[in-house]
Design a protein around this motif. Structure first.
Motif, mmCIF file in Angstrom:
data_model
loop_
_atom_site.group_PDB
_atom_site.id
_atom_site.type_symbol
_atom_site.label_atom_id
_atom_site.label_comp_id
_atom_site.label_asym_id
_atom_site.label_seq_id
_atom_site.Cartn_x
_atom_site.Cartn_y
_atom_site.Cartn_z
ATOM 1 N N GLN A 121 17.107 31.397 91.475
ATOM 2 C CA GLN A 121 17.593 32.438 91.171
ATOM 3 C C GLN A 121 16.659 32.373 89.975
ATOM 4 O O GLN A 121 16.225 33.376 89.487
ATOM 5 N N PHE A 125 14.151 35.333 88.610
ATOM 6 C CA PHE A 125 13.929 35.751 87.095
ATOM 7 C C PHE A 125 13.080 35.748 85.738
ATOM 8 O O PHE A 125 12.508 36.216 85.464
ATOM 9 N N ASP A 128 10.514 37.642 86.942
ATOM 10 C CA ASP A 128 10.401 39.229 86.399
ATOM 11 C C ASP A 128 9.776 39.097 85.277
ATOM 12 O O ASP A 128 9.592 40.368 84.452
ATOM 13 N N THR A 129 9.382 37.525 84.585
ATOM 14 C CA THR A 129 9.595 37.999 82.918
ATOM 15 C C THR A 129 8.162 38.105 82.856
ATOM 16 O O THR A 129 7.672 37.975 81.703
ATOM 17 N N ILE A 140 16.285 36.100 78.634
ATOM 18 C CA ILE A 140 15.842 37.486 79.702
ATOM 19 C C ILE A 140 16.329 36.786 80.309
ATOM 20 O O ILE A 140 17.602 37.100 81.384
ATOM 21 N N LYS A 144 20.826 37.285 82.188
ATOM 22 C CA LYS A 144 19.893 37.666 84.028
ATOM 23 C C LYS A 144 20.869 36.485 84.862
ATOM 24 O O LYS A 144 21.588 36.526 85.436
ATOM 25 N N ASN A 147 24.519 37.421 84.339
ATOM 26 C CA ASN A 147 25.081 38.308 85.343
ATOM 27 C C ASN A 147 25.049 37.754 86.037
ATOM 28 O O ASN A 147 26.214 38.541 87.163
#
Length: 195
Positions: A121, A125, A128-129, A140, A144, A147
């Motif tokens: 995970q 993430f 994605d950044t 970020i 994430k 979450n």
């Protein structure tokens, strides 16, 4: 002076005694949200004192969704068979089954999730950044990941019947109401066509 409706609502939501609810509301001049926080903190203190007690009794609950394509079994433990037969305990068991059917958690608490899943995970993430400054990227990714835990860890999920509380909050309220240690021990969720 706390009004009766607020006291009863607070009692229903937390499982605390009437006098404890009234005192919490009086303490914060009838601010319901602040009183709720006070009761939750006290409930957490009561629950943490009980968590070392052995939970050798309990029940297995099950739920089959109306379409027949999702099924759940969950084991919830308590200290005595008397409590396992209690109506409040039985309702909690049903609620947990429905929660698992609706939200598809992968673990009871975050410590139960394998490090491989967490790392996968986290890598996603981070990907994605890409292109963002490292300090922003780090925040970020951390957000994430939090979450992800709230979505996939049963105890951190918002309760489907009342999203103002988590399953952990609900568990603490039940422990305070019943007066025994209660643990969600394990669960299995099956879905037609799922893995």
């Amino acid at each position: 002076m706390a009004d009766k409706a607020s006291v009863m609502k607070l009692r229903e939501q937390t499982g605390a005694g009437i006098l404890e609810c009234k005192n919490a509301l009086d303490e914060v001049n009838d601010d319901y949200d602040k009183a709720l926080e006070i009761i939750k903190k006290k409930g957490f203190a009561k629950a943490s004192r009980k968590e070392q007690r052995t939970t050798a009794e309990g029940r297995i609950g099950s739920y089959i969704h109306t379409n027949g394509k999702i099924g759940v079994m969950v084991e919830v433990n308590c200290e005595t068979d008397f409590v396992a037969r209690n109506e409040v305990f039985q309702q909690f068991l049903k609620d947990i089954c429905m929660q698992i059917a609706a939200t598809n958690p992968i673990a009871i608490k975050r410590e139960d999730i394998s490090s491989e899943i967490v790392e996968t995970q986290k890598r996603g993430f981070i990907e994605d950044t890409k292109g963002k400054p490292s300090d922003i990227s780090e925040k970020i990714v951390k957000g994430k990941l939090e979450n992800f835990y709230k979505e996939k860890c049963l105890l951190e999920q918002p309760f489907i019947k009342d999203d103002s509380q988590t399953i952990q909050d609900l568990l603490i309220a039940i422990i305070a109401k019943i007066g025994e240690n209660i643990k969600i021990n394990r669960f299995a969720r099956l879905e037609v066509g799922g893995k």
